[in-house]
Design an enzyme around this catalytic site. Sequence first.
Site, PDB file in Angstrom:
ATOM      1  N   ASP A  81       0.800  -1.232   0.000  1.00 36.30           N
ATOM      2  CA  ASP A  81       0.000   0.000   0.000  1.00 36.30           C
ATOM      3  C   ASP A  81       0.833   1.282   0.000  1.00 36.30           C
ATOM      4  O   ASP A  81       2.001   1.289   0.399  1.00 36.30           O
ATOM      5  CB  ASP A  81      -0.879   0.036   1.255  1.00 36.30           C
ATOM      6  N   HIS A 132      -6.469   2.957  -3.840  1.00 41.07           N
ATOM      7  CA  HIS A 132      -6.276   3.285  -2.413  1.00 41.07           C
ATOM      8  C   HIS A 132      -6.584   4.772  -2.189  1.00 41.07           C
ATOM      9  O   HIS A 132      -5.911   5.432  -1.403  1.00 41.07           O
ATOM     10  CB  HIS A 132      -4.849   2.932  -2.001  1.00 41.07           C
ATOM     11  N   HIS A 136      -5.595   9.771   0.019  1.00 42.42           N
ATOM     12  CA  HIS A 136      -5.270   9.089   1.279  1.00 42.42           C
ATOM     13  C   HIS A 136      -5.490  10.006   2.484  1.00 42.42           C
ATOM     14  O   HIS A 136      -4.618  10.170   3.343  1.00 42.42           O
ATOM     15  CB  HIS A 136      -3.804   8.607   1.246  1.00 42.42           C
ATOM     16  N   HIS A 227       3.841  -2.122   3.036  1.00 42.36           N
ATOM     17  CA  HIS A 227       3.768  -0.769   2.462  1.00 42.36           C
ATOM     18  C   HIS A 227       5.062  -0.415   1.734  1.00 42.36           C
ATOM     19  O   HIS A 227       6.147  -0.598   2.293  1.00 42.36           O
ATOM     20  CB  HIS A 227       3.557   0.270   3.570  1.00 42.36           C
TER      21      HIS A 227
HETATM   22 ZN   LIG Z   1      -2.710   3.442   3.148  1.00 46.02          ZN
END
Ligand SMILES: [Zn+2]
Length: 267
Positions: A81, A132, A136, A227
């Site tokens: 991510d 995503h 964010h 991530h």
């Molecule tokens: Zn995230």
Amino acid sequence: MSGRRWRPTPLILGTFGLHAGAAAGLVIAPAQWPAIAWALVGNHALLTAAGLWPRSRLLGPNLLRLPAAAVARREIAITIDDGPDPEVTPHVLDLLDTHKARATFFCIGERALTHRDLCTEIVRRGHAVENHTQRHFHNFSMLGPRGFEREITAAQDTLTGITGSRPRFFRAPAGLRNPFLEPVLAKLDLQLASWTRRGFDTVRRDPDYVAGRLLHQLAPGDILLLHDGHAARTASDRPVVLEVLPRLLDACAARSLAPVTLRAGTA
Ligand SMILES: [Zn+2]
């Protein structure tokens, strides 16, 4: 674009019923208003708790593991991510190549715009780019229907424009959401994907800790979260994900597990 039909969960249906009942109750028995108010407060507390629990299915469908067919094929899904990140993502791609592994990258739209080449490189190397959100937001889970639709549609358009492939999965920032998210995902034909386990690699600096969490009871069908953006740094200033990913890929090889994209694993 043809969305899928939104099917409210039992909790959402119960919420509708409770609100209708509360309205009727206030008309029929106005003196009962304190009990009615408490019932509504309790209901909202439950909805909020469900939204703050990333792996909850109380608010709608939520992919936590790959389906049985993927388990039979001994597949797992590594999801990465918050990228693309110019420092970390190229190394992640090289590590995945070395192990002939495929992964799913939940990219942030604005970062994809800034690092377009990286975003296309992810797809060129056989991985999938999924949604995503565009920016964010840290308060993403407090948005309403219009805010959700704006953020998610912007990322759909951004990522499709860059990669040529429309995202099919969505992951909320930190996995947090509220009951208004699922109808928007249904309209946009996106599927919410969470994880089986996460390593907390944006906050924990110790690769042993992060790897230990991900490898604990590693099994076919697992969806794991790492991530490439917002990566925590080890004591020697290395992004944690770059220390953990080789261990994870070695463990997969040792257990004959095949890392595939969410698209492949759910096909
Ligand atoms: Zn995230």
